[in-house]
Write an enzyme that holds these catalytic residues in place. Structure first.
Site, PDB file in Angstrom:
ATOM      1  N   GLY A 109       0.821  -1.211   0.000  1.00  0.00           N
ATOM      2  CA  GLY A 109       0.000   0.000   0.000  1.00  0.00           C
ATOM      3  C   GLY A 109       0.850   1.254   0.000  1.00  0.00           C
ATOM      4  O   GLY A 109       2.086   1.205   0.122  1.00  0.00           O
ATOM      5  N   GLY A 137       0.164  -1.115   6.431  1.00  0.00           N
ATOM      6  CA  GLY A 137      -0.910  -0.139   6.526  1.00  0.00           C
ATOM      7  C   GLY A 137      -2.236  -0.799   6.871  1.00  0.00           C
ATOM      8  O   GLY A 137      -2.293  -1.993   7.166  1.00  0.00           O
ATOM      9  N   GLU A 163      -0.324 -10.576   3.841  1.00  0.00           N
ATOM     10  CA  GLU A 163      -0.051  -9.592   4.903  1.00  0.00           C
ATOM     11  C   GLU A 163      -0.312 -10.206   6.276  1.00  0.00           C
ATOM     12  O   GLU A 163       0.470 -10.012   7.212  1.00  0.00           O
ATOM     13  CB  GLU A 163      -0.918  -8.347   4.703  1.00  0.00           C
ATOM     14  CG  GLU A 163      -0.512  -7.524   3.486  1.00  0.00           C
ATOM     15  CD  GLU A 163      -1.460  -6.380   3.208  1.00  0.00           C
ATOM     16  OE1 GLU A 163      -1.001  -5.362   2.698  1.00  0.00           O
ATOM     17  OE2 GLU A 163      -2.670  -6.509   3.478  1.00  0.00           O
TER      18      GLU A 163
HETATM   19  C1  5RP Z   1      -3.421  -3.900   1.131  1.00  0.00           C
HETATM   20  C2  5RP Z   1      -3.701  -3.257   2.430  1.00  0.00           C
HETATM   21  C3  5RP Z   1      -3.147  -1.905   2.647  1.00  0.00           C
HETATM   22  O1  5RP Z   1      -2.238  -1.938   3.689  1.00  0.00           O
HETATM   23  C4  5RP Z   1      -4.279  -0.967   2.963  1.00  0.00           C
HETATM   24  O2  5RP Z   1      -5.184  -0.970   1.872  1.00  0.00           O
HETATM   25  C5  5RP Z   1      -3.791   0.471   3.216  1.00  0.00           C
HETATM   26  O3  5RP Z   1      -3.241   1.002   2.049  1.00  0.00           O
HETATM   27  P1  5RP Z   1      -2.814   2.520   1.951  1.00  0.00           P
HETATM   28  O4  5RP Z   1      -1.656   2.698   2.881  1.00  0.00           O
HETATM   29  O5  5RP Z   1      -2.442   2.716   0.495  1.00  0.00           O
HETATM   30  O6  5RP Z   1      -4.007   3.360   2.322  1.00  0.00           O
HETATM   31  O7  5RP Z   1      -4.334  -3.789   3.311  1.00  0.00           O
HETATM   32  O8  5RP Z   1      -4.084  -5.115   1.020  1.00  0.00           O
END
Ligand code: 5RP
Length: 229
Positions: free
Chosen positions: A33, A87, A107
């Site tokens: 992310g 994130g 993740e």
């Molecule tokens: C990906 C995720 C990301 O960590 C989440 O969407 C946050 O992304 P961003 O930092 O771009 O807002 O879970 O699967």
């Protein structure tokens, strides 16, 4: 299913602060992310200054960025992460909804394997109690029976559509994603357990009891919350 609303500066502050926590000689889980990307870039700079680390990527995106900025990579077969940085789409206390980038299966695997899991967000991700859509990665052949089960659990599943490709999102693992709307998730742990028990679900985006710290990047600096275990 992104819920991004924070500024790039807020994300950068959170990511850079998390990168400062990475110690020499350790293995770090690299989330996916835009916020974690700032941490990976900051780690690349520290590696350029002599920091000796190895990263474990959670997606093509984080692996490609790590290679680009010079963070050496390893795998869960060869090393266990000391610290994972990632994130989130929603944060209530230390409970999370993740999977906006459809990377939540790897993740969660990497965060669970790590000694310590640090979450990096901007203030737009914070909420009093988890609400909204829970991403659920499903085997392609399971999308219809899983959808019915999720409806029975009070959810409203929608197959995530790809952008710049006709048809659905296909994850890095070759599966599909159902974005499952729930009005208000009163007991995230209970719902997480129920979803984990449904055949055909590879992984869901509820991360309950995993985060050790949350770093929120703000316009003024960063705020850090530590969980007492
Ligand atoms: C990906 C995720 C990301 O960590 C989440 O969407 C946050 O992304 P961003 O930092 O771009 O807002 O879970 O699967």
């Amino acid at each position: 299913m992104k819920t991004t609303g924070g500024s790039e500066d807020e994300k950068r502050r959170a990511g850079e602060r998390a990168a400062e926590l990475v110690a020499d000689g350790t293995v770090v889980g690299l989330g996916t992310g835009s916020t974690t990307a700032h941490a990976i870039r900051a780690l690349g700079e520290r590696v350029g200054d002599g920091l000796d680390i190895r990263g474990i990527a959670t997606s093509y995106q984080s692996a490609d960025l790590a290679r680009e900025v010079g963070v050496p990579l390893t795998t869960l077969d060869d090393a266990a992460p000391d610290l994972a940085i990632d994130g989130a789409d929603r944060v209530a206390g230390f409970d999370l909804i993740k999977g906006g980038g459809a990377a939540h299966a790897r993740e969660k695997l990497v965060a669970s394997a790590a000694d310590r899991f640090v979450v990096v967000v901007d203030p737009s991700k914070e909420c009093d109690s988890l609400d909204g859509s829970v991403p659920v990665e499903v085997l392609p052949s399971a999308r219809t029976p899983v959808s019915r089960t999720i409806e029975a659990l009070g959810g409203d599943p929608t197959l995530r559509a790809a952008e710049r490709k006709d048809g659905p999102v296909v994850t890095d693992n070759g599966n599909l994603v159902l974005d499952c709307g729930f009005d208000r998730i009163e007991e995230p742990g209970g719902l997480a357990d129920e979803l984990s028990g449904v055949p055909g679900i590879v992984e869901h985006g509820l991360f309950v009891g995993l985060a050790d710290a949350v770093i929120v990047g703000t316009e003024a600096g960063v705020e850090k919350r530590e969980r007492s275990r």
